[in-house]
Design a protein around this motif. Structure first.
Motif, mmCIF file in Angstrom:
data_model
loop_
_atom_site.group_PDB
_atom_site.id
_atom_site.type_symbol
_atom_site.label_atom_id
_atom_site.label_comp_id
_atom_site.label_asym_id
_atom_site.label_seq_id
_atom_site.Cartn_x
_atom_site.Cartn_y
_atom_site.Cartn_z
ATOM 1 N N LYS A 224 4.664 -4.745 7.066
ATOM 2 C CA LYS A 224 4.706 -3.617 8.005
ATOM 3 C C LYS A 224 4.269 -4.024 9.406
ATOM 4 O O LYS A 224 3.768 -5.131 9.612
ATOM 5 N N SER A 225 4.431 -3.106 10.337
ATOM 6 C CA SER A 225 4.122 -3.395 11.739
ATOM 7 C C SER A 225 2.629 -3.245 12.023
ATOM 8 O O SER A 225 1.985 -2.319 11.532
ATOM 9 N N SER A 226 2.126 -4.147 12.858
ATOM 10 C CA SER A 226 0.731 -3.968 13.286
ATOM 11 C C SER A 226 0.681 -3.115 14.559
ATOM 12 O O SER A 226 -0.386 -2.818 15.057
ATOM 13 N N PHE A 227 1.841 -2.757 15.072
ATOM 14 C CA PHE A 227 1.868 -1.964 16.309
ATOM 15 C C PHE A 227 2.164 -0.492 16.069
ATOM 16 O O PHE A 227 1.882 0.349 16.903
ATOM 17 N N LYS A 228 2.793 -0.187 14.926
ATOM 18 C CA LYS A 228 3.151 1.211 14.649
ATOM 19 C C LYS A 228 2.618 1.571 13.279
ATOM 20 O O LYS A 228 2.665 0.754 12.366
ATOM 21 N N THR A 230 3.728 2.944 10.529
ATOM 22 C CA THR A 230 4.872 3.433 9.745
ATOM 23 C C THR A 230 4.916 2.686 8.415
ATOM 24 O O THR A 230 4.325 1.619 8.281
ATOM 25 N N ASP A 231 5.629 3.277 7.452
ATOM 26 C CA ASP A 231 5.799 2.582 6.177
ATOM 27 C C ASP A 231 6.647 1.345 6.422
ATOM 28 O O ASP A 231 7.639 1.402 7.144
ATOM 29 N N GLY A 232 6.300 0.273 5.791
ATOM 30 C CA GLY A 232 7.065 -0.950 5.987
ATOM 31 C C GLY A 232 8.059 -1.143 4.864
ATOM 32 O O GLY A 232 8.737 -0.208 4.432
ATOM 33 N N THR A 233 8.143 -2.372 4.387
ATOM 34 C CA THR A 233 9.029 -2.716 3.272
ATOM 35 C C THR A 233 8.175 -3.148 2.091
ATOM 36 O O THR A 233 7.254 -3.947 2.253
ATOM 37 N N ALA A 234 8.514 -2.617 0.916
ATOM 38 C CA ALA A 234 7.829 -3.071 -0.299
ATOM 39 C C ALA A 234 8.652 -4.177 -0.932
ATOM 40 O O ALA A 234 9.864 -4.017 -1.127
ATOM 41 N N ILE A 235 8.017 -5.299 -1.220
ATOM 42 C CA ILE A 235 8.684 -6.378 -1.964
ATOM 43 C C ILE A 235 8.198 -6.253 -3.398
ATOM 44 O O ILE A 235 7.010 -6.479 -3.683
ATOM 45 N N ILE A 236 9.096 -5.845 -4.277
ATOM 46 C CA ILE A 236 8.690 -5.450 -5.629
ATOM 47 C C ILE A 236 9.716 -5.906 -6.669
ATOM 48 O O ILE A 236 10.717 -6.520 -6.341
#
Ligand code: ADP
Ligand code: ASP
Ligand code: MG
Length: 399
Positions: A224-228, A230-236
């Motif tokens: 995920k972003s360190s600037f926003k 928001t939900d990032g991407t799950a690697i699952i």
């Protein structure tokens, strides 16, 4: 939580990272942070070594390159203290994080969690430099470029962490590199296998070995972003994902080189004698294509290596022309690999046709092809990469 180079790229950003960590602590989490060197620092250090010597001792190179992470570790700890979060720094040798393998490209084999847990139990946030460990001879090792991701996954594994969060300068994993294609979209969930293909085929948003380790140990990773916020991407795991698209992403590399040996004798043992000297010289080969021999006497073999190994490979092959008994060598170090990746293609016919037809319509010639169950890669002239990526991104409905 792992923070990459851009995320700790200056003092304000380090202060911002401290706030993100504080938020997690305030939610009741015990937090271990792995940090990268400030953006550009590892490159600068590497350049300094190269300016001293073209054959800079790899052991000292590791000592040098690892220093960038020490700086950001201390600075982040200071920033946390400043906002009243107790932080403790631990260098890799103080833990220890034990590595094995070649200098500048080693891997973590164990992490002693005792001292980390001791500080966590005392409510410290533990800050650790990514990208490094010590080997059995107590020498500093680094984990290959981008290796702080591997540090984060190894720590998550050894600490039995609930989550492994990778904070970076983009909102997550995108359908292709967002720097190249502005129509790239963030992917919400991606399987380990797909991410492994994406990163090994050029999407360096996660270091390949870190994805491999997450997959083998079933560690859910959130990019995920360190600037926003928001939900990032799950690697699952793939069974937690339902696929509505055939292709999940498009990846590319720009550091390949191609070598073709023409008129190689078609007899047992030829391939082995070509690849043996490459192995002996530690050269990694990627694509390999051998043509069917029409006259059963001679054939052509094409393979690719990293561009940085091109000169060496070329001279090894030329020096072997007598032993290998081939007619001609054709080399090209301005080639690139473009790949479409997606678990959806397992059950969907026609992906190869659609890919090749789209490239044909852009008048792009394919030099070599390789496939796996979930990816198709083509080698093309480097000049066509962006055009190919954008075309495939659009044709496979990812824009
Ligand atoms: P960090 O310093 O946080 O480790 P990296 O530079 O290693 O960050 O990785 C993030 C970068 O990866 C992005 O800024 C982007 O340029 C690149 N990238 C390449 N492919 C992708 C992709 N498919 N999705 C997201 N980012 C990508
Ligand atoms: N600082 C190292 C590099 O630039 C490791 C990392 O950032 O993950 O490769
Ligand atoms: Mg990285």
């Amino acid at each position: 939580m792992k923070f990459g180079g851009t995320s700790v790229g200056n003092i304000d950003r380090i202060k911002n990272v401290a706030k993100i960590v504080k938020k997690s602590v305030d939610q009741g989490n015990s937090v271990v942070v792995a940090v990268s060197a400030m953006a550009g620092v590892t490159n600068e250090l590497q350049k300094k070594a190269e300016n001293i010597s073209k054959n800079f001792n790899p052991e000292d190179c590791d000592l040098l390159l690892s220093s960038g992470e020490q700086v950001s570790t201390a600075l982040l700890s200071g920033a946390l203290n400043e906002i009243k979060i107790k932080a403790k720094t631990l260098m890799c040798w103080q833990i220890p994080i034990v590595t094995e393998g070649k200098h500048t490209n080693s891997r973590i084999i164990s992490v002693n969690t005792d001292i980390i847990k001791k500080f966590l139990n005392q409510n410290f946030v533990v800050v650790i430099p990514g990208f490094q460990g010590i080997n059995e001879q107590l020498r500093i090792n680094t984990l290959g470029r981008g290796g702080s991701d591997a540090s984060a996954v190894a720590l998550a594994k050894c600490l039995n962490a609930v989550r492994c969060e990778i904070f970076t300068d983009v909102d997550g994993i995108f359908t292709t590199n967002p720097d190249v294609n502005s129509k790239a979209k963030k992917i919400d969930k991606i399987s380990y296998d797909e991410m492994l293909e994406m990163s090994s085929l050029g999407a360096k948003v996660m270091q390949t070995s870190s994805v491999q380790s997450a997959m083998l140990n079933n560690i859910e990773v959130y990019v995920k972003s360190s600037f926003k916020n928001t939900d990032g991407t799950a690697i699952i795991n793939q069974n937690k994902i339902s696929y509505d698209k055939v292709i999940t992403g498009v990846a590319f590399t720009k550091d390949d080189a191609k070598i073709t040996l023409q008129g190689v004798k078609d007899k047992p043992g030829v391939a082995s004698s070509i690849f043996k000297p490459l192995y002996e010289n530690n050269i990694v080969v990627d694509m390999i294509v051998q043509n069917i021999s029409a006259d059963k006497l001679k054939t052509d073999i094409t393979f690719t290596v990293k561009r940085s190994d091109f000169e060496r490979t070329n001279s090894i092959m030329k020096s072997l022309i007598k032993n290998l008994d081939y007619e001609k060598i054709i080399s090209n170090d301005k080639v690139s690999k473009v790949s479409v990746i997606g678990a959806g293609m397992i059950t969907y016919p026609g992906v190869a046709y659609k890919m090749f037809d789209s490239l044909y319509k852009e008048n792009i010639n394919i030099l070599a092809i390789t496939t796996s169950e979930i990816k198709i890669s083509v080698l093309i002239d480097e000049i066509n990469v962006e055009n190919a990526v954008n075309k495939l991104h659009s044709v496979f409905d990812l824009d």
